[in-house]
Scaffold this motif. Structure first.
Motif, PDB file in Angstrom:
ATOM      1  N   GLU A 148       1.281  -1.147  -0.234  1.00 58.78           N
ATOM      2  CA  GLU A 148      -0.455  -0.053   0.169  1.00 58.78           C
ATOM      3  C   GLU A 148       1.050   1.611  -0.075  1.00 58.78           C
ATOM      4  O   GLU A 148       0.826   2.400  -0.656  1.00 58.78           O
ATOM      5  N   VAL A 149       1.674   1.210   0.690  1.00 58.70           N
ATOM      6  CA  VAL A 149       3.077   2.134   0.675  1.00 58.70           C
ATOM      7  C   VAL A 149       3.902   2.934  -0.772  1.00 58.70           C
ATOM      8  O   VAL A 149       3.719   3.656  -0.884  1.00 58.70           O
ATOM      9  N   GLU A 150       3.792   1.250  -1.327  1.00 54.55           N
ATOM     10  CA  GLU A 150       4.381   1.828  -2.424  1.00 54.55           C
ATOM     11  C   GLU A 150       3.091   2.134  -3.420  1.00 54.55           C
ATOM     12  O   GLU A 150       3.894   3.338  -4.606  1.00 54.55           O
ATOM     13  N   LEU A 151       2.112   1.390  -3.162  1.00 51.29           N
ATOM     14  CA  LEU A 151       0.291   2.264  -4.333  1.00 51.29           C
ATOM     15  C   LEU A 151       0.237   4.202  -4.142  1.00 51.29           C
ATOM     16  O   LEU A 151       0.860   4.807  -5.059  1.00 51.29           O
ATOM     17  N   LEU A 152       0.762   4.271  -2.508  1.00 48.06           N
ATOM     18  CA  LEU A 152       0.466   5.309  -2.427  1.00 48.06           C
ATOM     19  C   LEU A 152       1.916   6.570  -2.718  1.00 48.06           C
ATOM     20  O   LEU A 152       1.687   7.612  -3.355  1.00 48.06           O
ATOM     21  N   ARG A 153       2.620   5.651  -3.054  1.00 49.54           N
ATOM     22  CA  ARG A 153       4.148   6.692  -2.943  1.00 49.54           C
ATOM     23  C   ARG A 153       3.888   6.714  -4.508  1.00 49.54           C
ATOM     24  O   ARG A 153       4.343   8.347  -4.487  1.00 49.54           O
ATOM     25  N   ALA A 154       3.764   6.028  -4.985  1.00 46.36           N
ATOM     26  CA  ALA A 154       3.622   6.326  -6.848  1.00 46.36           C
ATOM     27  C   ALA A 154       2.401   6.964  -7.557  1.00 46.36           C
ATOM     28  O   ALA A 154       2.934   8.326  -8.101  1.00 46.36           O
ATOM     29  N   GLN A 155       1.908   7.299  -6.349  1.00 47.11           N
ATOM     30  CA  GLN A 155       0.912   8.371  -7.153  1.00 47.11           C
ATOM     31  C   GLN A 155       0.678   9.605  -6.317  1.00 47.11           C
ATOM     32  O   GLN A 155       1.115  10.608  -7.297  1.00 47.11           O
ATOM     33  N   LEU A 156       1.655   9.412  -5.327  1.00 44.37           N
ATOM     34  CA  LEU A 156       1.847  10.582  -5.056  1.00 44.37           C
ATOM     35  C   LEU A 156       3.058  11.510  -5.761  1.00 44.37           C
ATOM     36  O   LEU A 156       3.041  13.082  -6.251  1.00 44.37           O
ATOM     37  N   ARG A 157       4.185  10.384  -6.350  1.00 42.80           N
ATOM     38  CA  ARG A 157       5.104  10.851  -7.580  1.00 42.80           C
ATOM     39  C   ARG A 157       4.440  11.725  -8.293  1.00 42.80           C
ATOM     40  O   ARG A 157       5.120  12.252  -9.405  1.00 42.80           O
ATOM     41  N   ARG A 158       3.015  11.503  -9.026  1.00 44.28           N
ATOM     42  CA  ARG A 158       2.584  12.009  -9.721  1.00 44.28           C
ATOM     43  C   ARG A 158       1.793  13.734 -10.073  1.00 44.28           C
ATOM     44  O   ARG A 158       1.909  14.407 -10.706  1.00 44.28           O
ATOM     45  N   HIS A 159       2.355  13.763  -8.654  1.00 41.93           N
ATOM     46  CA  HIS A 159       1.253  15.112  -8.645  1.00 41.93           C
ATOM     47  C   HIS A 159       3.119  16.187  -8.231  1.00 41.93           C
ATOM     48  O   HIS A 159       4.142  15.784  -7.696  1.00 41.93           O
ATOM     49  N   PRO A 160       2.743  18.059  -8.567  1.00 44.40           N
ATOM     50  CA  PRO A 160       3.802  18.133  -8.930  1.00 44.40           C
ATOM     51  C   PRO A 160       4.813  18.009  -7.661  1.00 44.40           C
ATOM     52  O   PRO A 160       6.750  18.024  -7.684  1.00 44.40           O
ATOM     53  N   SER A 161       4.711  18.670  -6.604  1.00 42.33           N
ATOM     54  CA  SER A 161       5.122  18.550  -5.086  1.00 42.33           C
ATOM     55  C   SER A 161       5.455  17.264  -4.196  1.00 42.33           C
ATOM     56  O   SER A 161       5.782  17.471  -3.667  1.00 42.33           O
ATOM     57  N   GLY A 162       4.915  16.038  -4.832  1.00 43.89           N
ATOM     58  CA  GLY A 162       4.846  14.963  -4.743  1.00 43.89           C
ATOM     59  C   GLY A 162       5.888  14.239  -4.480  1.00 43.89           C
ATOM     60  O   GLY A 162       6.539  14.104  -3.345  1.00 43.89           O
ATOM     61  N   GLU A 163       6.879  14.549  -4.773  1.00 37.50           N
ATOM     62  CA  GLU A 163       8.607  13.867  -4.651  1.00 37.50           C
ATOM     63  C   GLU A 163       9.310  15.195  -3.729  1.00 37.50           C
ATOM     64  O   GLU A 163      10.319  14.270  -2.661  1.00 37.50           O
ATOM     65  N   MET A 164       8.811  16.052  -3.488  1.00 38.92           N
ATOM     66  CA  MET A 164       9.115  17.043  -2.298  1.00 38.92           C
ATOM     67  C   MET A 164       8.922  16.364  -0.855  1.00 38.92           C
ATOM     68  O   MET A 164       9.734  16.456  -0.762  1.00 38.92           O
ATOM     69  N   GLN A 165       7.511  16.180  -0.896  1.00 38.52           N
ATOM     70  CA  GLN A 165       6.591  15.203   0.571  1.00 38.52           C
ATOM     71  C   GLN A 165       7.166  14.210   0.842  1.00 38.52           C
ATOM     72  O   GLN A 165       7.510  13.723   1.619  1.00 38.52           O
TER      73      GLN A 165
END
Length: 76
Positions: free
Chosen positions: A27-44
């Motif tokens: 689940e963490v990996e899926l959420l991380r992948a979703q977060l990376r799709r957003h502009p500020s996701g990698e920074m978060q």
């Protein structure tokens, strides 16, 4: 006999916890992948990792949980 029963119960409980941990990691990996799709996701993600590293460093030697290192590694 009683000790054998207790060991069996502990073994089953451990297996269940390992399975739950595996599902949580997925689940963490899926959420991380979703977060990376957003502009500020990698920074978060980087900020969360930095905070986790600070927490681990602060609590090093004070935590009774030996799996903390494994958990910490699974977040990176």
């Amino acid at each position: 006999m009683e000790s054998e029963r207790e060991n069996d119960l502990l073994s089953r409980a451990c297996d269940e916890l390992l399975e739950q941990n595996s599902l949580l990691q997925q689940e963490v990996e899926l959420l991380r992948a979703q977060l990376r799709r957003h502009p500020s996701g990698e920074m978060q993600i980087r900020e969360a990792q930095r905070q986790m590293e600070e927490l681990v460093e602060t609590t090093r030697g004070h935590t009774p949980c030996p799996s903390m290192t494994h958990y910490e590694a699974s977040l990176i």
